[in-house]
Design an enzyme around this catalytic site. Structure first.
Site, PDB file in Angstrom:
ATOM      1  CG  HIS A   1      -3.211   1.258  -2.157  1.00 47.86           C
ATOM      2  ND1 HIS A   1      -1.865   1.154  -2.402  1.00 47.86           N
ATOM      3  CD2 HIS A   1      -3.817   0.454  -3.071  1.00 47.86           C
ATOM      4  CE1 HIS A   1      -1.654   0.328  -3.420  1.00 47.86           C
ATOM      5  NE2 HIS A   1      -2.820  -0.105  -3.860  1.00 47.86           N
TER       6      HIS A   1
ATOM      7  CG  LEU B   1      -1.836  -1.232   1.356  1.00 48.94           C
ATOM      8  CD1 LEU B   1      -2.708  -1.118   2.597  1.00 48.94           C
ATOM      9  CD2 LEU B   1      -2.700  -1.420   0.113  1.00 48.94           C
TER      10      LEU B   1
ATOM     11  CD  GLN C   1      -9.495  -2.247 -10.852  1.00 45.58           C
ATOM     12  OE1 GLN C   1      -8.837  -3.237 -11.090  1.00 45.58           O
ATOM     13  NE2 GLN C   1      -9.221  -1.443  -9.841  1.00 45.58           N
TER      14      GLN C   1
ATOM     15  CE  LYS D   1       2.377   9.361  -3.454  1.00 46.38           C
ATOM     16  NZ  LYS D   1       3.630   9.165  -2.757  1.00 46.38           N
ATOM     17  CB  SER D   2       1.910   2.507  -9.589  1.00 51.28           C
ATOM     18  OG  SER D   2       1.923   1.126  -9.910  1.00 51.28           O
TER      19      SER D   2
ATOM     20  CE  LYS E   1      -1.222   4.350 -11.712  1.00 52.19           C
ATOM     21  NZ  LYS E   1      -1.234   2.914 -11.821  1.00 52.19           N
TER      22      LYS E   1
ATOM     23  NE  ARG F   1       2.213  -4.555 -12.268  1.00 52.84           N
ATOM     24  CZ  ARG F   1       0.905  -4.824 -12.234  1.00 52.84           C
ATOM     25  NH1 ARG F   1       0.017  -3.836 -12.175  1.00 52.84           N
ATOM     26  NH2 ARG F   1       0.463  -6.076 -12.242  1.00 52.84           N
TER      27      ARG F   1
HETATM   28  P1  AMP Z   1      -4.080  -2.098  -6.616  1.00 56.71           P
HETATM   29  O1  AMP Z   1      -3.545  -2.480  -5.267  1.00 56.71           O
HETATM   30  O2  AMP Z   1      -3.035  -1.577  -7.542  1.00 56.71           O
HETATM   31  O3  AMP Z   1      -4.988  -3.138  -7.213  1.00 56.71           O
HETATM   32  O4  AMP Z   1      -5.019  -0.829  -6.346  1.00 56.71           O
HETATM   33  C1  AMP Z   1      -6.081  -0.894  -5.447  1.00 56.71           C
HETATM   34  C2  AMP Z   1      -6.936   0.341  -5.605  1.00 56.71           C
HETATM   35  O5  AMP Z   1      -6.156   1.506  -5.348  1.00 56.71           O
HETATM   36  C3  AMP Z   1      -7.500   0.479  -7.028  1.00 56.71           C
HETATM   37  O6  AMP Z   1      -8.841   0.939  -6.963  1.00 56.71           O
HETATM   38  C4  AMP Z   1      -6.589   1.518  -7.626  1.00 56.71           C
HETATM   39  O7  AMP Z   1      -7.186   2.259  -8.667  1.00 56.71           O
HETATM   40  C5  AMP Z   1      -6.306   2.389  -6.430  1.00 56.71           C
HETATM   41  N1  AMP Z   1      -5.062   3.146  -6.664  1.00 56.71           N
HETATM   42  C6  AMP Z   1      -3.857   2.643  -6.999  1.00 56.71           C
HETATM   43  N2  AMP Z   1      -2.977   3.643  -7.206  1.00 56.71           N
HETATM   44  C7  AMP Z   1      -3.644   4.798  -6.999  1.00 56.71           C
HETATM   45  C8  AMP Z   1      -3.284   6.176  -7.078  1.00 56.71           C
HETATM   46  N3  AMP Z   1      -2.062   6.577  -7.408  1.00 56.71           N
HETATM   47  N4  AMP Z   1      -4.244   7.097  -6.807  1.00 56.71           N
HETATM   48  C9  AMP Z   1      -5.507   6.702  -6.471  1.00 56.71           C
HETATM   49  N5  AMP Z   1      -5.901   5.425  -6.391  1.00 56.71           N
HETATM   50  C10 AMP Z   1      -4.989   4.486  -6.651  1.00 56.71           C
END
Ligand code: AMP
Length: 280
Positions: free
Chosen positions: A37, A33, A153, A184-185, A149, A187
């Protein structure tokens, strides 16, 4: 904060909360996270009596050559972050808990999953719809929070909820970025220092594209060409797609005269990054 690995344990708590008439906000994540998140979890905290975060790297949304095995994980750090925001329960199942032997029931959408990431990730969104459906059923959430982001989806989950009459409200949340603009990611952690620098090209190109549209450019090709041209100035970048679609159907458009999603996927070295803007 309750830590639950078993579906039965989550359901037990949910039953008690529902009996007390509590509202439940769900934030589905794959863990590792970050502040993106956290923004979803904070919003859920503000709007619900109970907040549940799911922390599960969902194997069925990864293709055979994708990064399931190497996807970053740090459950203890995730727990700390969730606890600091006041999350009530973190659900962290093993894959076998979610997908029992002989699992063979899936939820999927078409049309909306044909383009953008769906083109190069053909099984991805069926995997997402299936796990999200399971999480909705397990948690009986009142609202669920998703980030823009992952715009495709978000659109697909909203459509699934509408089409199949799920009893839940989907809340879309804005993209959280690093100070220099990179979205932010989880990855981003794969990027070395040079790649991290090169990755700024995504935001730079999208910023220019958004400026053009806001200044009145109606020709989608011109905007896409400009974005492509900027990305191509970065030698470490390889484009997967640059696309402008209508935000309702996610189909490519020629003229910009509706709500649009402009989305890109770009490899920086071996790391595939996505970013987007929406103009309504
Ligand atoms: P993930 O863990 O990558 O599957 O992301 C879980 C949730 O967090 C998803 O709804 C993503 O769109 C959201 N999320 C991931 N990165 C961001 C970000 N930089 N800004 C806002 N929401 C995010």
């Amino acid at each position: 904060m309750i830590r639950a690995e078993k579906i039965s344990k989550v359901k037990e708590h949910v039953r008690a909360w529902k009996k007390e008439g509590k509202t439940i906000g769900l934030v589905p994540t794959m863990g590792y996270l970050h502040e993106g998140h956290a923004s979803l979890i904070k919003r859920a905290r503000e709007e619900n009596d109970i907040v549940i975060v799911s922390d599960f790297v969902n194997p069925i949304q990864f293709g055979p050559s994708e990064d399931l095995a190497t996807y970053p994980r740090d459950f203890e750090a995730d727990c700390k972050l969730c606890e600091s925001i006041g999350c009530d329960l973190i659900f962290h199942p093993e894959p076998e808990e979610m997908y029992e032997d002989n699992f063979c029931s899936y939820v999927g959408v078409n049309t909306l999953s044909e383009n953008l990431c769906g083109k190069s990730r053909p099984i991805h969104f069926n995997g997402v719809c299936t796990v999200v459906t399971k999480l909705f059923m397990i948690t009986e959430a009142t609202k669920a929070y998703f980030g823009q982001k992952d715009a495709q989806q978000l659109a697909i989950v909203c459509r699934m909820v509408r089409d199949l009459n799920y009893n839940i409200e989907i809340v879309g949340c804005p993209i959280i970025r690093e100070d220099d603009g990179l979205a932010k990611s989880s990855r981003n952690t794969y990027l070395n220092a040079d790649e991290r620098e090169a990755a700024l090209i995504l935001h730079k190109a999208l910023t220019k594209g958004e400026e053009l549209v806001r200044a009145g450019e109606k020709d989608a090709k011109k905007v896409k060409d400009e974005i492509t041209k900027i990305i191509e100035t970065e030698p470490m970048a390889r484009i997967d797609y640059v696309e402008i679609v209508d935000w309702n159907q996610l189909q490519p458009i020629d003229r910009i005269d509706c709500d649009i999603l402009c989305a890109i996927a770009v490899y920086i070295g071996k790391v595939r990054l996505i970013d987007n803007f929406i103009i309504k």
